[in-house]
Design an enzyme around this catalytic site. Structure first.
Site, PDB file in Angstrom:
ATOM      1  N   LYS A  89       0.800  -1.235   0.000  1.00 30.90           N
ATOM      2  CA  LYS A  89       0.000   0.000   0.000  1.00 30.90           C
ATOM      3  C   LYS A  89       0.831   1.283   0.000  1.00 30.90           C
ATOM      4  O   LYS A  89       0.396   2.338   0.467  1.00 30.90           O
ATOM      5  CB  LYS A  89      -1.013   0.039   1.184  1.00 30.90           C
ATOM      6  CG  LYS A  89      -1.848  -1.187   1.380  1.00 30.90           C
ATOM      7  CD  LYS A  89      -2.328  -1.854   0.131  1.00 30.90           C
ATOM      8  CE  LYS A  89      -3.397  -1.144  -0.637  1.00 30.90           C
ATOM      9  NZ  LYS A  89      -3.784  -1.927  -1.857  1.00 30.90           N
ATOM     10  N   SER A  90       2.028   1.173  -0.558  1.00 31.26           N
ATOM     11  CA  SER A  90       2.927   2.341  -0.594  1.00 31.26           C
ATOM     12  C   SER A  90       3.001   3.011  -1.956  1.00 31.26           C
ATOM     13  O   SER A  90       3.750   3.979  -2.125  1.00 31.26           O
ATOM     14  CB  SER A  90       4.338   1.907  -0.177  1.00 31.26           C
ATOM     15  OG  SER A  90       4.323   1.385   1.122  1.00 31.26           O
ATOM     16  N   HIS A  93       7.008  -7.492  -2.129  1.00 30.77           N
ATOM     17  CA  HIS A  93       6.776  -6.815  -0.843  1.00 30.77           C
ATOM     18  C   HIS A  93       7.669  -7.446   0.227  1.00 30.77           C
ATOM     19  O   HIS A  93       7.506  -7.165   1.421  1.00 30.77           O
ATOM     20  CB  HIS A  93       5.331  -7.022  -0.377  1.00 30.77           C
ATOM     21  CG  HIS A  93       4.282  -6.296  -1.163  1.00 30.77           C
ATOM     22  ND1 HIS A  93       4.430  -5.010  -1.608  1.00 30.77           N
ATOM     23  CD2 HIS A  93       3.043  -6.686  -1.546  1.00 30.77           C
ATOM     24  CE1 HIS A  93       3.316  -4.643  -2.244  1.00 30.77           C
ATOM     25  NE2 HIS A  93       2.471  -5.644  -2.221  1.00 30.77           N
ATOM     26  N   LYS A 114      -8.557   6.476  -2.852  1.00 32.70           N
ATOM     27  CA  LYS A 114      -8.528   7.946  -2.879  1.00 32.70           C
ATOM     28  C   LYS A 114      -7.272   8.449  -3.586  1.00 32.70           C
ATOM     29  O   LYS A 114      -7.312   9.464  -4.256  1.00 32.70           O
ATOM     30  CB  LYS A 114      -8.556   8.512  -1.454  1.00 32.70           C
ATOM     31  CG  LYS A 114      -9.916   8.492  -0.792  1.00 32.70           C
ATOM     32  CD  LYS A 114      -9.888   9.354   0.458  1.00 32.70           C
ATOM     33  CE  LYS A 114     -11.212   9.334   1.187  1.00 32.70           C
ATOM     34  NZ  LYS A 114     -11.125  10.029   2.481  1.00 32.70           N
ATOM     35  N   THR A 160       2.892   0.785  -4.979  1.00 33.43           N
ATOM     36  CA  THR A 160       3.446  -0.281  -5.824  1.00 33.43           C
ATOM     37  C   THR A 160       2.891  -0.233  -7.243  1.00 33.43           C
ATOM     38  O   THR A 160       3.634  -0.191  -8.228  1.00 33.43           O
ATOM     39  CB  THR A 160       3.073  -1.660  -5.221  1.00 33.43           C
ATOM     40  OG1 THR A 160       3.074  -1.584  -3.815  1.00 33.43           O
ATOM     41  CG2 THR A 160       3.983  -2.752  -5.734  1.00 33.43           C
ATOM     42  N   SER A 220      -4.642   3.059   4.067  1.00 36.24           N
ATOM     43  CA  SER A 220      -4.862   2.368   2.800  1.00 36.24           C
ATOM     44  C   SER A 220      -4.984   0.857   3.048  1.00 36.24           C
ATOM     45  O   SER A 220      -5.857   0.186   2.504  1.00 36.24           O
ATOM     46  CB  SER A 220      -3.690   2.676   1.848  1.00 36.24           C
ATOM     47  OG  SER A 220      -3.883   2.052   0.622  1.00 36.24           O
TER      48      SER A 220
HETATM   49  S1  PPS Z   1      -0.600  -3.048  -3.197  1.00 36.15           S
HETATM   50  O1  PPS Z   1      -1.847  -3.815  -2.933  1.00 36.15           O
HETATM   51  O2  PPS Z   1       0.374  -3.208  -2.113  1.00 36.15           O
HETATM   52  O3  PPS Z   1      -0.029  -3.332  -4.498  1.00 36.15           O
HETATM   53  O4  PPS Z   1      -1.093  -1.529  -3.162  1.00 36.15           O
HETATM   54  P1  PPS Z   1      -0.244  -0.294  -3.692  1.00 36.15           P
HETATM   55  O5  PPS Z   1      -0.352  -0.204  -5.155  1.00 36.15           O
HETATM   56  O6  PPS Z   1       1.118  -0.307  -3.088  1.00 36.15           O
HETATM   57  O7  PPS Z   1      -0.999   0.946  -3.018  1.00 36.15           O
HETATM   58  C1  PPS Z   1      -2.306   1.274  -3.340  1.00 36.15           C
HETATM   59  C2  PPS Z   1      -2.453   2.745  -2.992  1.00 36.15           C
HETATM   60  O8  PPS Z   1      -1.826   3.533  -4.033  1.00 36.15           O
HETATM   61  C3  PPS Z   1      -2.784   4.408  -4.569  1.00 36.15           C
HETATM   62  N1  PPS Z   1      -2.538   4.636  -6.008  1.00 36.15           N
HETATM   63  C4  PPS Z   1      -2.431   5.861  -6.542  1.00 36.15           C
HETATM   64  N2  PPS Z   1      -2.429   7.079  -5.971  1.00 36.15           N
HETATM   65  C5  PPS Z   1      -2.338   8.145  -6.821  1.00 36.15           C
HETATM   66  N3  PPS Z   1      -2.241   8.027  -8.159  1.00 36.15           N
HETATM   67  C6  PPS Z   1      -2.221   6.822  -8.756  1.00 36.15           C
HETATM   68  N4  PPS Z   1      -2.137   6.726 -10.081  1.00 36.15           N
HETATM   69  C7  PPS Z   1      -2.311   5.656  -7.932  1.00 36.15           C
HETATM   70  N5  PPS Z   1      -2.323   4.326  -8.177  1.00 36.15           N
HETATM   71  C8  PPS Z   1      -2.477   3.729  -6.989  1.00 36.15           C
HETATM   72  C9  PPS Z   1      -4.114   3.696  -4.339  1.00 36.15           C
HETATM   73  O9  PPS Z   1      -5.194   4.582  -4.478  1.00 36.15           O
HETATM   74  C10 PPS Z   1      -3.899   3.185  -2.927  1.00 36.15           C
HETATM   75  O10 PPS Z   1      -3.929   4.235  -1.961  1.00 36.15           O
HETATM   76  P2  PPS Z   1      -5.248   4.674  -1.141  1.00 36.15           P
HETATM   77  O11 PPS Z   1      -4.745   5.627  -0.111  1.00 36.15           O
HETATM   78  O12 PPS Z   1      -5.845   3.447  -0.545  1.00 36.15           O
HETATM   79  O13 PPS Z   1      -6.148   5.335  -2.142  1.00 36.15           O
END
Ligand code: PPS
Length: 295
Positions: free
Chosen positions: A59-60, A110, A259, A62, A140
């Site tokens: 959730k960082s 991860h 979000k 990725t 998240s």
């Molecule tokens: S995972 O399941 O570990 O692979 O999740 P990960 O991709 O690391 O994290 C998901 C969070 O990243 C946000 N996200 C984005 N934010 C802004 N712009 C873009 N394009 C984007 N893509 C993924 C996603 O919304 C999750 O954060 P939160 O705070 O839950 O919205």
């Protein structure tokens, strides 16, 4: 099937865990995504050093980095875009990844440093580590647990926060993950990228990552990449939105692209929870050189 896998990995310390969870090297993993066999097999798995590796605590950011790198690597113009993002950048520790998996442009993990393939631990590999303010990671992850079919539903935010602080969550302690990887940075060819920087200036981050990967981007390609990396685009794109794996996610209960903002922790933490987290953070990370915006 799930029960069978977990039973195989069962130890005394697993007995208090939910049925789909198991501990390996003290860290919580879960079926059916992981098996102890896969995690052991991975240690001696040989990866082509031309394959870059994304490392994150869950959730960082990725998926966002996977999309950025995938578009940089294919120069925004080849058939890779027809593949699902999770196939272009598979998680090496997930059971569907085997030595026969092909066509990937990069690998994702991860895992903690101690658990990645031994071959990665040198300067030949390019590693991109994405960091995120841990308070936003917690929020998240809390929501992710609500719609992921393979994760235990959180009782409430307080309970989840406690488990996160203790490291009793999927993939273990955030504190140890980042500290451990950071402590090995001088032995590795590793670029640390902050989610918060991606939010404030994605253009600069894309250019920095492209330069790390020795790729040149012309202005038109760069603009196109930025356009395909917006949260709206990724949410609507069937190759990036995870809608193809309903067996893993119940999208009636939440959204992967929830979000995509910084500072949402302020809408979830009570003052007392924030003070508690800050005191633990100070104790564990007070001397840590990387700082997080908006703590
Ligand atoms: S995972 O399941 O570990 O692979 O999740 P990960 O991709 O690391 O994290 C998901 C969070 O990243 C946000 N996200 C984005 N934010 C802004 N712009 C873009 N394009 C984007 N893509 C993924 C996603 O919304 C999750 O954060 P939160 O705070 O839950 O919205």
């Amino acid at each position: 099937m799930i029960q069978e896998r977990v039973a195989k990995n069962s130890t005394m310390e697993n007995s208090e865990l939910p049925m789909t969870y198991f501990r390996h090297n003290g860290i919580i993993f879960c079926s059916p995504l992981h098996t102890a066999e896969q995690l052991e097999w991975l240690k001696d798995f040989n990866i082509d050093p031309h394959i870059p590796v994304i490392v994150t605590y869950p959730k960082s950011g990725t998926t966002w980095m996977q999309q950025v790198m995938s578009l940089i690597l294919c120069n925004d113009n080849d058939s890779k875009k027809e593949m699902n993002l999770y196939e272009r950048a598979p998680w090496m520790e997930i059971v569907r990844f085997t030595s026969e998996t092909t066509d990937y442009q990069m690998l994702t993990t991860h895992l903690r440093y101690q658990m990645v393939p031994n071959c990665v631990k040198n300067k030949m590999f390019k590693i991109i580590y994405v960091t995120r303010n841990p308070k936003d990671v917690i929020v998240s992850s809390y929501h992710f647990h609500k719609y992921s079919r393979f994760l235990e539903k959180p009782k409430d935010f307080q309970d989840f926060l406690k488990k996160f602080i203790e490291g009793n969550v999927f993939y273990g302690s955030w504190f140890e993950h980042i500290r451990e990887w950071y402590s090995h940075k001088d032995e590795l060819n590793i670029l640390f990228v902050a989610y918060e920087d991606m939010k404030t200036d994605l253009r600069s981050v894309v250019q920095k990552v492209a330069s790390f990967l020795n790729k040149k981007l012309d202005e038109e390609t760069l603009k196109s990449i930025l356009n395909q990396c917006t949260i709206k685009h990724m949410q609507e794109n069937p190759k990036t939105n995870y809608k193809s794996v309903p067996e893993l996610f119940d999208f009636e209960s939440g959204s992967f692209y929830r979000k995509g903002i910084t500072g949402d922790w302020k809408n979830h933490f009570f003052v007392s929870q924030n003070e508690w987290f800050d005191s633990i953070y100070q104790e564990k990370m007070g001397d840590f050189p990387l700082k997080f915006d908006d703590m």
